[in-house]
Motif scaffolding. Structure first.
Motif, PDB file in Angstrom:
ATOM      1  N   PHE A 291       0.837  -1.196   0.000  1.00 21.98           N
ATOM      2  CA  PHE A 291       0.000   0.000   0.000  1.00 21.98           C
ATOM      3  C   PHE A 291       0.876   1.251   0.000  1.00 21.98           C
ATOM      4  N   GLY A 292       0.379   2.368  -0.526  1.00 27.78           N
ATOM      5  CA  GLY A 292       1.115   3.635  -0.496  1.00 27.78           C
ATOM      6  C   GLY A 292       0.754   4.438   0.743  1.00 27.78           C
ATOM      7  N   ASP A 293       1.650   5.309   1.129  1.00 20.42           N
ATOM      8  CA  ASP A 293       1.392   6.257   2.212  1.00 20.42           C
ATOM      9  C   ASP A 293       1.645   7.634   1.620  1.00 20.42           C
ATOM     10  N   PRO A 294       0.694   8.524   1.524  1.00 23.17           N
ATOM     11  CA  PRO A 294      -0.601   8.602   2.194  1.00 23.17           C
ATOM     12  C   PRO A 294      -1.821   8.105   1.396  1.00 23.17           C
ATOM     13  N   GLU A 295      -1.643   7.415   0.277  1.00 21.91           N
ATOM     14  CA  GLU A 295      -2.814   6.998  -0.507  1.00 21.91           C
ATOM     15  C   GLU A 295      -3.769   6.101   0.297  1.00 21.91           C
ATOM     16  N   THR A 296      -3.203   5.190   1.089  1.00 24.00           N
ATOM     17  CA  THR A 296      -4.024   4.238   1.854  1.00 24.00           C
ATOM     18  C   THR A 296      -5.048   4.939   2.740  1.00 24.00           C
ATOM     19  N   GLN A 297      -4.602   6.040   3.366  1.00 23.26           N
ATOM     20  CA  GLN A 297      -5.463   6.744   4.316  1.00 23.26           C
ATOM     21  C   GLN A 297      -6.708   7.315   3.633  1.00 23.26           C
ATOM     22  N   VAL A 298      -6.653   7.539   2.313  1.00 24.30           N
ATOM     23  CA  VAL A 298      -7.861   8.001   1.608  1.00 24.30           C
ATOM     24  C   VAL A 298      -8.550   6.869   0.834  1.00 24.30           C
ATOM     25  N   VAL A 299      -7.772   5.982   0.246  1.00 25.94           N
ATOM     26  CA  VAL A 299      -8.381   4.919  -0.576  1.00 25.94           C
ATOM     27  C   VAL A 299      -9.245   3.996   0.291  1.00 25.94           C
ATOM     28  N   LEU A 300      -8.765   3.645   1.478  1.00 26.16           N
ATOM     29  CA  LEU A 300      -9.561   2.723   2.316  1.00 26.16           C
ATOM     30  C   LEU A 300     -10.886   3.350   2.772  1.00 26.16           C
ATOM     31  N   GLN A 301     -10.971   4.683   2.773  1.00 19.25           N
ATOM     32  CA  GLN A 301     -12.253   5.338   3.111  1.00 19.25           C
ATOM     33  C   GLN A 301     -13.305   5.050   2.041  1.00 19.25           C
ATOM     34  N   ARG A 302     -12.825   4.767   0.834  1.00 17.41           N
ATOM     35  CA  ARG A 302     -13.743   4.583  -0.293  1.00 17.41           C
ATOM     36  C   ARG A 302     -14.251   3.143  -0.370  1.00 17.41           C
ATOM     37  N   LEU A 303     -13.718   2.282   0.459  1.00 17.26           N
ATOM     38  CA  LEU A 303     -14.095   0.862   0.426  1.00 17.26           C
ATOM     39  C   LEU A 303     -15.424   0.657   1.148  1.00 17.26           C
ATOM     40  N   GLU A 304     -16.349   0.002   0.452  1.00 17.09           N
ATOM     41  CA  GLU A 304     -17.646  -0.246   1.075  1.00 17.09           C
ATOM     42  C   GLU A 304     -17.662  -1.617   1.753  1.00 17.09           C
ATOM     43  N   SER A 305     -16.974  -2.574   1.151  1.00 15.71           N
ATOM     44  CA  SER A 305     -16.965  -3.941   1.696  1.00 15.71           C
ATOM     45  C   SER A 305     -16.076  -4.006   2.932  1.00 15.71           C
ATOM     46  N   ASP A 306     -16.164  -5.131   3.629  1.00 14.85           N
ATOM     47  CA  ASP A 306     -15.400  -5.336   4.860  1.00 14.85           C
ATOM     48  C   ASP A 306     -13.943  -5.695   4.510  1.00 14.85           C
ATOM     49  N   PHE A 307     -13.031  -4.820   4.906  1.00 16.38           N
ATOM     50  CA  PHE A 307     -11.612  -4.992   4.551  1.00 16.38           C
ATOM     51  C   PHE A 307     -11.056  -6.301   5.127  1.00 16.38           C
ATOM     52  N   ALA A 308     -11.385  -6.590   6.377  1.00 17.55           N
ATOM     53  CA  ALA A 308     -10.867  -7.816   7.008  1.00 17.55           C
ATOM     54  C   ALA A 308     -11.352  -9.058   6.265  1.00 17.55           C
ATOM     55  N   GLN A 309     -12.624  -9.007   5.829  1.00 13.32           N
ATOM     56  CA  GLN A 309     -13.183 -10.156   5.095  1.00 13.32           C
ATOM     57  C   GLN A 309     -12.465 -10.347   3.758  1.00 13.32           C
ATOM     58  N   ILE A 310     -12.134  -9.236   3.092  1.00 15.04           N
ATOM     59  CA  ILE A 310     -11.434  -9.317   1.792  1.00 15.04           C
ATOM     60  C   ILE A 310     -10.081 -10.023   1.977  1.00 15.04           C
ATOM     61  N   ILE A 311      -9.322  -9.574   2.964  1.00 13.82           N
ATOM     62  CA  ILE A 311      -7.985 -10.159   3.158  1.00 13.82           C
ATOM     63  C   ILE A 311      -8.117 -11.626   3.581  1.00 13.82           C
ATOM     64  N   ASP A 312      -9.087 -11.890   4.467  1.00 12.69           N
ATOM     65  CA  ASP A 312      -9.315 -13.263   4.924  1.00 12.69           C
ATOM     66  C   ASP A 312      -9.645 -14.164   3.716  1.00 12.69           C
ATOM     67  N   ASP A 313     -10.515 -13.681   2.828  1.00 14.60           N
ATOM     68  CA  ASP A 313     -10.883 -14.466   1.636  1.00 14.60           C
ATOM     69  C   ASP A 313      -9.675 -14.667   0.725  1.00 14.60           C
ATOM     70  N   LEU A 314      -8.895 -13.608   0.523  1.00 16.27           N
ATOM     71  CA  LEU A 314      -7.731 -13.736  -0.368  1.00 16.27           C
ATOM     72  C   LEU A 314      -6.734 -14.747   0.197  1.00 16.27           C
TER      73      LEU A 314
END
Ligand code: AMP
Ligand code: GLY
Length: 422
Positions: A291-314
């Protein structure tokens, strides 16, 4: 029982990752090694083990029944932390060492791009100063000189004159100013156009692009001053069309991950493409394996799905559901110590930020003193705000920053301007 997760890293990027994870109803505990004191405000538990202490981190993960580990920064990835966790029978999200090499060597990244026809600037690689100088004299300026290895964002010189280019070659190849990172140098064609960052969740041949963001690398307003790790970012970028982004996914991300598989270096993790929208389409400036810094701090705000679930699934071989918000914008502004990215002082007072509402503060170089925070690094914290329009997000973020005590520190007042002007 909820998931127990370990995040590795200690900056604002890792604060945003850890905070997004802890918000998930599926997550019980988030540890961060080493993290920073500011993260404790969000219930993240700090672990005092260095990111290069792989066996210490593995022992911790086993003792605390960590379900999986998310690796933030490039250095542990390039040191093979994911390989070591896997060898210990643990799940860790990020590329293995062989795949992280796409960030570790610019020459390797260029070779992959050339071989798999990924659009990028034309280049030549040199070990020898005289040969490199002769090439630069032949090509003329502007021209770009890059140290092959990691150089903390300082190994790139965009030379506007031949003299500047030769000086950069001399620094890298003759004076060894970047040590072994600069013993090999890439001389690259200068590209003009607007820059943006396209990140994707990648699992071998599967590519799940994120919404795009734009970083602001220069220290001062109007893109003046020295290059930094990034003074602010916003997402998405209205001036970059969906069509261009789709083209970048098809002509850049997909062939690159296929190429990595063909090279026996299959990539699973976050692939970051730093791109430039040229007149002939998107071209690559750099790849990062994280991930980039500071891109992550804004991009993750745009995520509607559950981030933990995405990583767990991957990590578990399941198909992830990844949805992005359709409307709205996020802007993040970095507050840095005066003098950054050069010499700076530590120990500046940090505001307490009450009543943030839906806004966020992501901490980086901070430590506790009594019951207060003081600065402990050059990049101190980032304030993030969202809005229906980029202008509203901008007003929201500066309404916080313009009203807090920022003595001894500075921030850019024009984050997002390229998107707003359009
Ligand atoms: P990097 O550290 O590779 O992200 O490069 C730092 C900055 O140098 C980039 O953000 C660009 O602004 C600039 N840059 C890198 N490569 C080129 C290029 N080929 N043409 C024009 N600018 C470049
Ligand atoms: N924002 C640039 C980087 O993370 O490399």
């Amino acid at each position: 029982m909820g998931l127990t997760i370990l995040v590795i890293g200690s900056g604002g990027r890792e604060h945003a990752i850890a905070q997004k994870l802890i918000q998930s109803p599926k997550v019980a505990t988030v540890f961060c090694a080493k993290g920073n004191a500011g993260m404790k405000k969000d219930g993240i538990q700090l672990v005092d083990i260095a990111e290069d202490d792989h066996s210490g981190l593995i022992k911790f993960a086993k003792e605390h029944s960590v379900d999986w580990t998310f690796v933030g920064p490039e250095i542990p990835l390039l040191n093979g932390i994911v390989d070591d966790f896997k060898a210990a029978g643990l799940l860790a999200f990020g590329p293995v060492k062989a795949a992280a090499f796409i960030e570790g060597s610019k020459d390797f990244a260029k070779t992959i791009m050339k071989k798999y026809k990924v659009p990028t600037a034309n280049h030549q690689t040199f070990f020898d100063f005289e040969k490199a100088r002769a090439y630069v004299m032949k090509k003329g300026a502007p021209i770009v000189i890059k140290a092959d290895g990691l150089a903390a964002g300082k190994g790139v010189v965009v030379a506007m004159t031949v003299e500047e280019a030769v000086e950069a070659l001399n620094d890298m190849l003759e004076q060894n100013k970047f040590g072994s990172s600069g013993a090999k140098v890439i001389v690259e064609e200068f590209l003009s156009g607007e820059e943006f960052s396209l990140l994707a969740f990648v699992r071998e041949q599967e590519v799940y692009p994120m919404v795009i963001a734009q970083d602001h690398k220069r220290a001062y307003e109007n893109d003046l001053g020295p290059n930094t790790g990034g003074m602010g970012a916003y997402s998405p970028c209205p001036q970059i069309s969906d069509e261009l982004v789709k083209k970048a996914v098809e002509t850049i991300l997909k062939p690159t991950v296929q190429g990595m598989i063909a090279e026996g270096r299959a990539f699973t993790g976050i692939l970051y493409a730093g791109l430039i929208a040229t007149e002939t389409g998107p071209k690559v400036i750099e790849f990062n394996a994280r991930f980039g810094d500071p891109e992550t701090q804004v991009v993750l705000q745009r995520l509607e799905s559950d981030f933990a679930q995405i990583i767990d699934d991957l990590l578990r071989g399941n198909k992830p559901e990844i949805k992005w918000k359709k409307a709205g914008y996020s802007i993040g502004v970095v507050v840095a110590a005066e003098g950054y990215p050069g010499e700076y002082q530590k120990g500046h007072h940090i505001p307490s930020f009450s009543d943030l509402g839906s806004k966020h503060v992501y901490y980086a170089g901070v430590k506790e003193q009594g019951n207060q925070f003081i600065s402990d690094g050059g990049r101190i914290y980032l304030v993030e705000a969202s809005g229906d329009t980029l202008e509203k997000a901008r007003q929201a973020v500066y309404s916080v920053l313009d009203n807090v005590e920022t003595q001894g520190t500075f921030y850019r007042k024009d984050i997002g301007f390229k998107g707003i002007d359009k």
